[in-house]
Design an enzyme around this catalytic site. Structure first.
Site, short mmCIF file in Angstrom:
data_model
loop_
_atom_site.label_atom_id
_atom_site.label_comp_id
_atom_site.label_asym_id
_atom_site.label_seq_id
_atom_site.Cartn_x
_atom_site.Cartn_y
_atom_site.Cartn_z
N ARG A 41 36.10 102.42 53.86
CA ARG A 41 35.94 103.85 53.54
C ARG A 41 37.21 104.55 53.06
O ARG A 41 37.20 105.76 52.85
CB ARG A 41 35.34 104.63 54.72
CG ARG A 41 33.94 104.19 55.09
CD ARG A 41 33.19 105.26 55.81
NE ARG A 41 33.90 105.73 56.98
CZ ARG A 41 33.60 106.86 57.61
NH1 ARG A 41 32.66 107.65 57.16
NH2 ARG A 41 34.27 107.22 58.69
N ASP A 42 38.31 103.82 52.90
CA ASP A 42 39.51 104.47 52.35
C ASP A 42 40.32 103.46 51.54
O ASP A 42 41.52 103.29 51.76
CB ASP A 42 40.36 105.07 53.47
CG ASP A 42 41.37 106.10 52.96
OD1 ASP A 42 41.18 106.61 51.83
OD2 ASP A 42 42.33 106.39 53.68
N VAL A 43 39.63 102.79 50.60
CA VAL A 43 40.28 101.77 49.78
C VAL A 43 41.13 102.47 48.72
O VAL A 43 40.62 103.25 47.91
CB VAL A 43 39.25 100.85 49.11
CG1 VAL A 43 39.95 99.80 48.25
CG2 VAL A 43 38.36 100.18 50.16
#
Length: 238
Positions: A41-43
């Protein structure tokens, strides 16, 4: 990997290629080989860490979610980094492994350009042009030098840059169902299936453009029947 001191040399092109593949393998492992699967969720570039051999490691799991196989998505308050958040996650709060795929596609553009996603839009230098449309246009015109990190000068391989941009565009499609899985991304980066997938994407793009063109033309034929009426006629009996 975008953060370096003034005395540090820029990452060379082959190292950037290895980072693209290594991070894709890491995300594929989270999605397909963990039980339950993990959505990062935070690539983004800042969360791809490099070891002493410049091998990529996916880091910072502060926003990660475990995903039960029975679920097709996870609904939460939207969290992430501006520029990397998939459109369906922004609009619905529903995240899936395909939101990671979108973030990975934007990260590839960071890797190619040497710019953070937040700053990438400035490269387009046009408020009316979306970042991804600008990238598509440059790819179509084969103006790769406009995209590649100037610190690389000419020390890159055109066909490899083109391939990475193609993968980035496939990963950042508006519809999550049309984006490839990370396992498919790994295969494409290894030289298996990208040409076929890209050809399919281009056919869809051409069809969409034709539909938009027809819609635009049809709107030009719509005539307001009150255009030629005088005010007295408009205010007359009904």
């Amino acid at each position: 990997f975008l953060e370096r001191g003034p005395a540090e040399p820029p990452l060379d092109w082959q190292t950037r290629r290895r980072i693209a593949l290594g991070s894709a393998r890491g995300l594929s492992y989270l999605h397909d080989h963990c039980d339950p699967k993990i959505i990062h969720r935070d690539v983004k570039a800042a969360n791809i860490l490099l070891d002493e051999d410049f091998e990529a490691v996916v880091g910072d799991f502060g926003l990660a979610k475990l995903m039960d196989y029975k679920d097709t998505h996870v609904t939460t308050a939207v969290r992430g980094t501006i520029g990397h958040i998939a459109p369906e996650y922004l609009s619905t709060g529903k995240s899936s492994e395909k939101t990671d795929v979108f973030g990975y596609g934007i990260m590839l553009l960071e890797l190619i350009t040497g710019q953070r996603a937040f700053d990438l839009a400035r490269l387009a230098n046009d408020d009316d042009v979306m970042l991804l449309d600008w990238v598509k246009g440059l790819l179509k015109e084969r103006r790769l030098e406009m995209l590649v990190d100037p610190d690389l000068q000419t020390n890159y391989i055109d066909v490899e840059v083109e391939s990475l941009i193609q993968v980035a565009l496939l990963c950042t499609q508006g519809s999550p169902t049309e984006r490839p899985k990370m396992s498919e991304v790994v295969r494409m980066l290894e030289g298996d299936g990208l040409a076929e997938r890209w050809d399919e994407w281009q056919k869809v793009e051409v069809s969409r453009q034709e539909v938009e063109l027809v819609s635009h033309r049809n709107s030009e034929w719509i005539v307001d029947s009150t255009d030629n009426l005088h005010a007295v006629e408009l205010s007359g009996p009904r």
